[in-house]
Design a protein around this motif. Sequence first.
Motif, PDB file in Angstrom:
ATOM      1  N   THR A 136     -18.978  59.857  62.772  1.00 23.28           N
ATOM      2  CA  THR A 136     -18.112  60.858  63.377  1.00 23.28           C
ATOM      3  C   THR A 136     -18.504  62.256  62.918  1.00 23.28           C
ATOM      4  O   THR A 136     -19.024  62.445  61.822  1.00 23.28           O
ATOM      5  CB  THR A 136     -16.641  60.612  63.008  1.00 23.28           C
ATOM      6  OG1 THR A 136     -16.494  60.653  61.581  1.00 23.28           O
ATOM      7  CG2 THR A 136     -16.167  59.267  63.541  1.00 23.28           C
ATOM      8  N   PRO A 137     -18.256  63.275  63.750  1.00 23.34           N
ATOM      9  CA  PRO A 137     -18.568  64.655  63.344  1.00 23.34           C
ATOM     10  C   PRO A 137     -17.631  65.131  62.238  1.00 23.34           C
ATOM     11  O   PRO A 137     -16.540  64.590  62.052  1.00 23.34           O
ATOM     12  CB  PRO A 137     -18.356  65.453  64.626  1.00 23.34           C
ATOM     13  CG  PRO A 137     -17.405  64.630  65.446  1.00 23.34           C
ATOM     14  CD  PRO A 137     -17.724  63.198  65.118  1.00 23.34           C
ATOM     15  N   HIS A 138     -18.093  66.145  61.511  1.00 30.49           N
ATOM     16  CA  HIS A 138     -17.260  66.725  60.455  1.00 30.49           C
ATOM     17  C   HIS A 138     -16.143  67.553  61.063  1.00 30.49           C
ATOM     18  O   HIS A 138     -16.362  68.342  61.979  1.00 30.49           O
ATOM     19  CB  HIS A 138     -18.120  67.592  59.550  1.00 30.49           C
ATOM     20  CG  HIS A 138     -17.340  68.412  58.570  1.00 30.49           C
ATOM     21  ND1 HIS A 138     -16.394  67.866  57.723  1.00 30.49           N
ATOM     22  CD2 HIS A 138     -17.360  69.749  58.306  1.00 30.49           C
ATOM     23  CE1 HIS A 138     -15.872  68.819  56.974  1.00 30.49           C
ATOM     24  NE2 HIS A 138     -16.437  69.965  57.316  1.00 30.49           N
ATOM     25  N   LYS A 139     -14.942  67.368  60.532  1.00 27.35           N
ATOM     26  CA  LYS A 139     -13.772  68.163  60.920  1.00 27.35           C
ATOM     27  C   LYS A 139     -13.190  68.711  59.630  1.00 27.35           C
ATOM     28  O   LYS A 139     -12.729  67.960  58.770  1.00 27.35           O
ATOM     29  CB  LYS A 139     -12.757  67.279  61.651  1.00 27.35           C
ATOM     30  CG  LYS A 139     -11.541  68.016  62.180  1.00 27.35           C
ATOM     31  CD  LYS A 139     -11.842  68.755  63.457  1.00 27.35           C
ATOM     32  CE  LYS A 139     -10.566  69.339  64.051  1.00 27.35           C
ATOM     33  NZ  LYS A 139     -10.828  70.123  65.272  1.00 27.35           N
ATOM     34  N   SER A 140     -13.194  70.023  59.462  1.00 28.20           N
ATOM     35  CA  SER A 140     -12.835  70.620  58.176  1.00 28.20           C
ATOM     36  C   SER A 140     -11.352  70.558  57.859  1.00 28.20           C
ATOM     37  O   SER A 140     -10.961  70.532  56.690  1.00 28.20           O
ATOM     38  CB  SER A 140     -13.318  72.069  58.112  1.00 28.20           C
ATOM     39  OG  SER A 140     -12.706  72.841  59.128  1.00 28.20           O
ATOM     40  N   GLY A 198     -10.790  67.756  55.738  1.00 24.81           N
ATOM     41  CA  GLY A 198     -11.895  66.840  55.977  1.00 24.81           C
ATOM     42  C   GLY A 198     -13.086  67.172  55.103  1.00 24.81           C
ATOM     43  O   GLY A 198     -13.443  68.339  54.948  1.00 24.81           O
ATOM     44  N   VAL A 199     -13.708  66.153  54.527  1.00 22.96           N
ATOM     45  CA  VAL A 199     -14.876  66.324  53.660  1.00 22.96           C
ATOM     46  C   VAL A 199     -16.129  65.951  54.453  1.00 22.96           C
ATOM     47  O   VAL A 199     -16.173  64.908  55.108  1.00 22.96           O
ATOM     48  CB  VAL A 199     -14.764  65.430  52.401  1.00 22.96           C
ATOM     49  CG1 VAL A 199     -15.977  65.618  51.504  1.00 22.96           C
ATOM     50  CG2 VAL A 199     -13.474  65.726  51.656  1.00 22.96           C
ATOM     51  N   ASP A 200     -17.141  66.813  54.387  1.00 26.28           N
ATOM     52  CA  ASP A 200     -18.382  66.566  55.112  1.00 26.28           C
ATOM     53  C   ASP A 200     -19.258  65.604  54.306  1.00 26.28           C
ATOM     54  O   ASP A 200     -20.270  65.980  53.712  1.00 26.28           O
ATOM     55  CB  ASP A 200     -19.115  67.890  55.349  1.00 26.28           C
ATOM     56  CG  ASP A 200     -20.312  67.720  56.271  1.00 26.28           C
ATOM     57  OD1 ASP A 200     -20.479  66.625  56.837  1.00 26.28           O
ATOM     58  OD2 ASP A 200     -21.086  68.690  56.415  1.00 26.28           O
TER      59      ASP A 200
END
Length: 228
Positions: A136-140, A198-200
């Motif tokens: 999944t993409p990163h969501k901050s 959210g953590v990348d």
Amino acid sequence: MTPLPVISVIMPAYNARDTIAASIQSLQAQTLKNWELIIVDDGSPADTAAIAPAMAEKDARICVVQRPNSGPSIARNRGVDLARADLIAFLDADDFWAPERLLGMLSLFDGDPSVGVAFSRTRFVDDPSLKLGTLTPHKSSLSVVDLMAENAVCSTSNIVCLKSVFERTGGFTPGLDYAEDQDWLLRVALEGKCRIVGVDAEWFFYRSSSHSQSADLGAMRDGWIQMV
């Protein structure tokens, strides 16, 4: 005297004979060692219910609580009631984590008192082949608008939170077994007293199969409507 854990991990378990050992082992492989695991066996058949106690006999950090079947939301809430740490992480009995997840999450909470809930990116994994799928993409961060549109957290197994935040916002809704994580996260966002961050990092691995909850799209839609 056993030291207090810095993180309490809550695992609801029902009919997870083929996966629960691997989920527990992913916790035992964490670089952070000072945790406790509270497994709430939700009325599993005898062959499944015997696995967790056998592993608990060899690891004092594991506690198994058995109760009549009442669904994962109630089982998780019960686990939080028993938790001794201020920080809570949820792990389902068919998912697993990267070894650095708990230490990374602890560092995040220690470094930023505004964080109340955290999650990482999700790597989907085919079951039973364990072939890696979509990341999944990163969501901050997550807002009310984000949570009404989509659940970027993907699964309860991806949630780490302060116990005080969980209790203050009412925990998971009893009887809501789909979208229960999104429902609770929405209440946290509406309260507005802490951040959902959210953590990348690729720290959470979600088993995807025809038997998983996410495969029942109709039930997921009904859960979302109930949340709304």
